[in-house]
Design an enzyme around this catalytic site. Structure first.
Site, PDB file in Angstrom:
ATOM      1  N   ALA A   1      47.615  30.673  55.256  1.00  0.00           N
ATOM      2  CA  ALA A   1      49.016  30.583  54.838  1.00  0.00           C
ATOM      3  C   ALA A   1      49.579  31.967  54.611  1.00  0.00           C
ATOM      4  O   ALA A   1      48.864  32.883  54.200  1.00  0.00           O
ATOM      5  CB  ALA A   1      49.126  29.753  53.562  1.00  0.00           C
TER       6      ALA A   1
ATOM      7  N   GLY B   1      49.318  36.285  51.302  1.00  0.00           N
ATOM      8  CA  GLY B   1      48.558  35.480  52.255  1.00  0.00           C
ATOM      9  C   GLY B   1      47.279  34.949  51.643  1.00  0.00           C
ATOM     10  O   GLY B   1      46.743  35.524  50.689  1.00  0.00           O
ATOM     11  N   ASP B   2      46.809  33.843  52.184  1.00  0.00           N
ATOM     12  CA  ASP B   2      45.529  33.283  51.756  1.00  0.00           C
ATOM     13  C   ASP B   2      44.917  32.524  52.927  1.00  0.00           C
ATOM     14  O   ASP B   2      45.636  31.954  53.752  1.00  0.00           O
ATOM     15  CB  ASP B   2      45.704  32.355  50.551  1.00  0.00           C
ATOM     16  N   THR B   3      43.595  32.538  52.987  1.00  0.00           N
ATOM     17  CA  THR B   3      42.867  31.899  54.082  1.00  0.00           C
ATOM     18  C   THR B   3      41.663  31.168  53.521  1.00  0.00           C
ATOM     19  O   THR B   3      41.004  31.663  52.607  1.00  0.00           O
ATOM     20  CB  THR B   3      42.395  32.969  55.095  1.00  0.00           C
TER      21      THR B   3
END
Length: 194
Positions: free
Chosen positions: A108, A71-73
């Site tokens: 994501a 995940g990435d933000t």
């Protein structure tokens, strides 16, 4: 016995969120260099980072019958991307940009399983009240904003500045759970294998 599930993240926030789905999982360390490609837009970047983290975690593990989540933000104000603050001055610059207005959080999530890569993107709008300079200095001293995209944590003291969100709370925190659940279904995670 549940299928083997791994979270490619050292983030306690992402682990806490994944636990909310009631799934058993282990974490795998998957650091990737978080640098945008030339002319790469924010949406492409955040999705690529989620995929790269999941792939890096997958490649460190053995076996085809595993599922790995990445995940990435990131925080976006207009066309400007706000990452993690380098120092207090950088954090205050970010807070001045988001103070009294809305910003977009792009989060994501990717799932890698048996040669297949699935990815989804969540967009959430966060509305922030006016934050004065003393509040900014006081918030920095708590230590909370120092490793957070946009220099705040919605699940912590940063919540005092947020008037409302339009979208997913879990995505702003760092892992969009609705999208993740859908990806795990697509990747056949919930099926029983012989």
């Amino acid at each position: 016995m549940p299928n083997p599930l791994f979270l490619a993240s050292g983030s306690p926030r992402r682990a806490e969120l994944l636990s909310q789905l009631g799934l058993s999982f282990e974490t795998v360390n998957a650091p990737v260099e978080e640098v945008a490609l030339p002319n790469e837009d924010a949406e492409s970047f955040v999705k690529r980072m989620a995929i790269e983290k999941a792939l890096d975690g997958f490649n460190k593990l053995a076996g085809a019958r595993i599922w790995v989540i990445g995940g990435d933000t990131l925080v976006k104000v207009g066309h400007l991307v706000l990452g993690k603050p380098k120092n207090q001055a950088d954090a205050m610059r970010m807070w001045r940009r988001i103070s009294g207005r809305e910003h977009e959080v792009l989060s994501a999530v990717a799932v890698v399983h048996d040669g297949e890569i699935l990815c989804a993107l969540n967009r959430t709008w966060v509305h922030v009240r006016d934050i004065d300079e003393q509040e900014m200095r006081d918030y920095w001293q708590t230590g909370e904003p120092q490793d957070k995209a946009g220099a705040y944590a919605i699940q912590g003291l940063g919540a005092q500045f947020i008037t409302r969100i339009d979208g997913s709370y879990s995505a702003v925190m760092g892992l969009p759970l609705f999208e993740l659940s859908q990806l795990l279904k697509q990747a056949h995670y919930y099926e029983t294998f012989e």
